[in-house]
Design a protein around this motif. Sequence first.
Motif, mmCIF file in Angstrom:
data_model
loop_
_atom_site.group_PDB
_atom_site.id
_atom_site.type_symbol
_atom_site.label_atom_id
_atom_site.label_comp_id
_atom_site.label_asym_id
_atom_site.label_seq_id
_atom_site.Cartn_x
_atom_site.Cartn_y
_atom_site.Cartn_z
ATOM 1 N N LEU A 412 0.839 -1.192 0.000
ATOM 2 C CA LEU A 412 0.000 0.000 0.000
ATOM 3 C C LEU A 412 0.875 1.242 0.000
ATOM 4 C CD1 LEU A 412 -2.817 1.395 0.357
ATOM 5 C CD2 LEU A 412 -2.350 1.329 2.823
ATOM 6 N N GLU A 413 0.619 2.140 -0.935
ATOM 7 C CA GLU A 413 1.317 3.424 -0.957
ATOM 8 C C GLU A 413 0.343 4.520 -0.548
ATOM 9 O OE1 GLU A 413 4.159 4.955 -4.152
ATOM 10 O OE2 GLU A 413 2.339 6.133 -4.560
ATOM 11 N N ALA A 414 0.793 5.348 0.398
ATOM 12 C CA ALA A 414 -0.006 6.498 0.819
ATOM 13 C C ALA A 414 0.869 7.733 0.782
ATOM 14 C CB ALA A 414 -0.560 6.278 2.224
ATOM 15 N N LYS A 426 -1.816 4.291 -3.885
ATOM 16 C CA LYS A 426 -2.059 3.221 -4.851
ATOM 17 C C LYS A 426 -1.873 1.855 -4.184
ATOM 18 C CE LYS A 426 2.595 3.214 -6.931
ATOM 19 N NZ LYS A 426 3.342 3.341 -8.216
ATOM 20 N N ILE A 427 -2.525 0.887 -4.799
ATOM 21 C CA ILE A 427 -2.386 -0.509 -4.384
ATOM 22 C C ILE A 427 -1.463 -1.186 -5.384
ATOM 23 C CG2 ILE A 427 -3.586 -2.705 -4.079
ATOM 24 C CD1 ILE A 427 -6.121 -1.015 -3.470
ATOM 25 N N PRO A 438 6.355 -13.692 -1.711
ATOM 26 C CA PRO A 438 5.603 -12.700 -2.480
ATOM 27 C C PRO A 438 6.232 -12.380 -3.832
ATOM 28 C CG PRO A 438 6.936 -11.593 -0.834
ATOM 29 C CD PRO A 438 7.155 -13.076 -0.635
ATOM 30 N N ASN A 439 5.352 -12.151 -4.802
ATOM 31 C CA ASN A 439 5.754 -11.681 -6.122
ATOM 32 C C ASN A 439 4.699 -10.701 -6.624
ATOM 33 O OD1 ASN A 439 8.221 -13.384 -7.107
ATOM 34 N ND2 ASN A 439 6.823 -14.895 -6.226
ATOM 35 N N LEU A 440 5.114 -9.774 -7.466
ATOM 36 C CA LEU A 440 4.168 -8.822 -8.028
ATOM 37 C C LEU A 440 3.143 -9.563 -8.874
ATOM 38 C CD1 LEU A 440 6.595 -5.927 -9.042
ATOM 39 C CD2 LEU A 440 5.254 -6.158 -6.934
ATOM 40 N N ASP A 441 1.894 -9.127 -8.764
ATOM 41 C CA ASP A 441 0.791 -9.820 -9.416
ATOM 42 C C ASP A 441 0.270 -9.020 -10.603
ATOM 43 O OD1 ASP A 441 -1.351 -11.472 -10.028
ATOM 44 O OD2 ASP A 441 -2.653 -10.553 -8.511
ATOM 45 N N LYS A 442 0.447 -9.525 -11.802
ATOM 46 C CA LYS A 442 -0.014 -8.848 -13.009
ATOM 47 C C LYS A 442 -1.523 -9.004 -13.232
ATOM 48 C CE LYS A 442 4.440 -9.256 -15.390
ATOM 49 N NZ LYS A 442 5.136 -9.751 -16.602
ATOM 50 N N ARG A 443 -2.154 -9.879 -12.465
ATOM 51 C CA ARG A 443 -3.595 -10.086 -12.632
ATOM 52 C C ARG A 443 -4.412 -9.127 -11.755
ATOM 53 N NH1 ARG A 443 -4.661 -16.382 -11.938
ATOM 54 N NH2 ARG A 443 -6.776 -15.670 -12.533
ATOM 55 N N ASP A 444 -3.743 -8.368 -10.896
ATOM 56 C CA ASP A 444 -4.390 -7.305 -10.109
ATOM 57 C C ASP A 444 -5.516 -7.819 -9.210
ATOM 58 O OD1 ASP A 444 -2.706 -5.583 -11.447
ATOM 59 O OD2 ASP A 444 -4.209 -4.973 -12.919
ATOM 60 N N LYS A 445 -5.370 -9.014 -8.685
ATOM 61 C CA LYS A 445 -6.448 -9.596 -7.875
ATOM 62 C C LYS A 445 -6.713 -8.797 -6.602
ATOM 63 C CE LYS A 445 -4.477 -13.659 -8.074
ATOM 64 N NZ LYS A 445 -4.165 -15.090 -7.857
ATOM 65 N N SER A 446 -5.649 -8.292 -5.980
ATOM 66 C CA SER A 446 -5.832 -7.532 -4.743
ATOM 67 C C SER A 446 -6.521 -6.205 -5.001
ATOM 68 C CB SER A 446 -4.480 -7.293 -4.067
ATOM 69 O OG SER A 446 -3.912 -8.508 -3.633
ATOM 70 N N ILE A 447 -6.249 -5.587 -6.149
ATOM 71 C CA ILE A 447 -6.909 -4.321 -6.487
ATOM 72 C C ILE A 447 -8.405 -4.528 -6.577
ATOM 73 C CG2 ILE A 447 -7.174 -2.544 -8.258
ATOM 74 C CD1 ILE A 447 -4.243 -2.927 -8.965
ATOM 75 N N ASN A 448 -8.807 -5.545 -7.312
ATOM 76 C CA ASN A 448 -10.232 -5.816 -7.487
ATOM 77 C C ASN A 448 -10.900 -6.162 -6.160
ATOM 78 O OD1 ASN A 448 -9.997 -5.450 -10.305
ATOM 79 N ND2 ASN A 448 -9.386 -7.585 -10.594
ATOM 80 N N ASP A 466 -9.230 3.049 -8.801
ATOM 81 C CA ASP A 466 -9.452 2.735 -10.209
ATOM 82 C C ASP A 466 -8.882 1.370 -10.567
ATOM 83 O OD1 ASP A 466 -6.702 2.980 -10.668
ATOM 84 O OD2 ASP A 466 -6.849 4.996 -11.523
ATOM 85 N N ASN A 467 -8.994 1.006 -11.830
ATOM 86 C CA ASN A 467 -8.572 -0.329 -12.262
ATOM 87 C C ASN A 467 -7.072 -0.545 -12.165
ATOM 88 O OD1 ASN A 467 -11.221 -1.039 -12.865
ATOM 89 N ND2 ASN A 467 -11.079 -0.325 -14.992
ATOM 90 N N ASN A 468 -6.304 0.536 -12.108
ATOM 91 C CA ASN A 468 -4.848 0.426 -11.999
ATOM 92 C C ASN A 468 -4.372 0.465 -10.541
ATOM 93 O OD1 ASN A 468 -4.437 0.369 -14.846
ATOM 94 N ND2 ASN A 468 -4.752 2.590 -14.903
ATOM 95 N N GLY A 469 -5.319 0.536 -9.631
ATOM 96 C CA GLY A 469 -4.956 0.561 -8.220
ATOM 97 C C GLY A 469 -4.714 1.943 -7.660
ATOM 98 N N GLN A 470 -4.917 2.988 -8.460
ATOM 99 C CA GLN A 470 -4.739 4.350 -7.959
ATOM 100 C C GLN A 470 -5.845 4.664 -6.949
ATOM 101 O OE1 GLN A 470 -2.139 6.403 -8.694
ATOM 102 N NE2 GLN A 470 -1.287 4.748 -9.924
ATOM 103 N N ILE A 471 -5.444 5.207 -5.795
ATOM 104 C CA ILE A 471 -6.392 5.566 -4.749
ATOM 105 C C ILE A 471 -6.513 7.095 -4.750
ATOM 106 C CG2 ILE A 471 -6.969 5.351 -2.308
ATOM 107 C CD1 ILE A 471 -4.838 3.092 -2.184
#
Length: 476
Positions: A412-414, A426-427, A438-448, A466-471
């Motif tokens: 999580l970035e704040a 952003k997430i 852990p590895n970066l997830d290109k499927r964005d499951k945590s964002i959704n 948003d869909n890119n994880g921007q908060i």
Amino acid sequence: MCLPSPSTICRRFRDGGNHGGIAPTKNETALPKTPEPQKPQKIGLSLPKLTFPAIKVSLPKPQVSISKPWLIVGSVSLMVLPLSGIILNQNQEKINTFLTEIPQGISSSLAQIPAFSFSTETITTPNEISTTTTLKNLNQVSQLALKTLENPISPDLQITIRAVGDIIPGTNYPSNKLSSNKTALFSGVKSELKGDIVFGNFESTLTKYPNSAKNIGRGLVFAFRTPPEYKALLKDAGFSILNVANNHSFDFFETGFKDTIQNINQLGMKAVGEKGKIVYQEVKGIKVAFIAFSNYDYHNNLSNIESGKKLVTQAQKNADFVVISFHGGAEGTGALNVRNKTEYFYGENRGNLVLFTHSMIDAGADLILGHGPHVPRALELYKGKLIAYSLGNFMGYRTLSTSGELGYSLILEAKVNPQGDFIQGKIIPVQLNSQGIPNLDKRDKSINLIRNLTQKDFPKTDLKIDNNGQILIKKP
């Protein structure tokens, strides 16, 4: 998750069902409190009162003629202090402290000196004993004031905080479950563990203490012990603040708890989690306070709202903004949602997290980072302050279940301003593999997942993901 007392029994489910970790017994054994060392008594020195004769001011002279060099310090201080008063910086508090230590006779006399060029003709030499402390304080005032002017806090300044959830990089108790290539543990996410502050919940111990506080022979009881040398791995990964207020911090008694804190602090990182203690970190000239809570009395208990408020009030007096870390809430895939009521896990009170977080912000907290449920949870914006109700698991090498949402993770970035108000964030989605790496997830499951949970649990919040994880903050 496992409870830290010797009598605790906990059950871990690795089937991805509605259980995230532990089944505690009802009888909790209170661990011994560490006696607080007595504070040294302050000794006040009484300096004789000094007086100065009038100083003749000569405005037209282009040059400064000073026969007493110690007056340079006073004149510089007086020219700078009025400006430093309008700058939001903790140096002002230090300046005020030094000024209160200057004898009244000197401070009142110096206050009459104009901030122009001047000459001195009839000045008597001050008493040598009195000027030693006075000159030192005046010099410190000048240095701090000039530093403040050189590094003012811009209203556009932003501080970037990146935070993750539970971290267990392996255990060697009761048998060896450590990676043969420990440097690879964070390699998949290290590139994103960057910021002015990088926070994580360290849910193990860094100790060599041989005896555990838990009876691991009874049921599915776990005690985590990570070798002390792993502190270098955590430092290299990028962490600067590590929470140790959780239900594994006393797995190896108070000795293991103290060892963990000492090992984290040795390399320049800071551990937060001792009861009644506030940890401070300075970033870009901003002083940030950290306070950690759990649902146990040997930490700051999140159910003790009034005690928590007092700590926040104290922290706000000494810092520009306050970050709260808490370990609480029910566990597992059945505990994805946040409710404004007390949560229980196997009969254990895990706190009312909405009541706790809102109360801390009402008292002056600015950013709240939650962990404990082993799954990501919703975000909320309350009075302009960001609340992350759970950051989920981040690393559980051969220890934590990664089935279903238990394997969904994030960084999580704040971004906040100097007063701790949320600006944007952003997430960064992360997925744990079967070994808990852990590895970066290109499927964005945590964002959704987090976007859906936020919309469902806090439909009136002013956050937009948003869909890119921007908060972002919703526009009125």
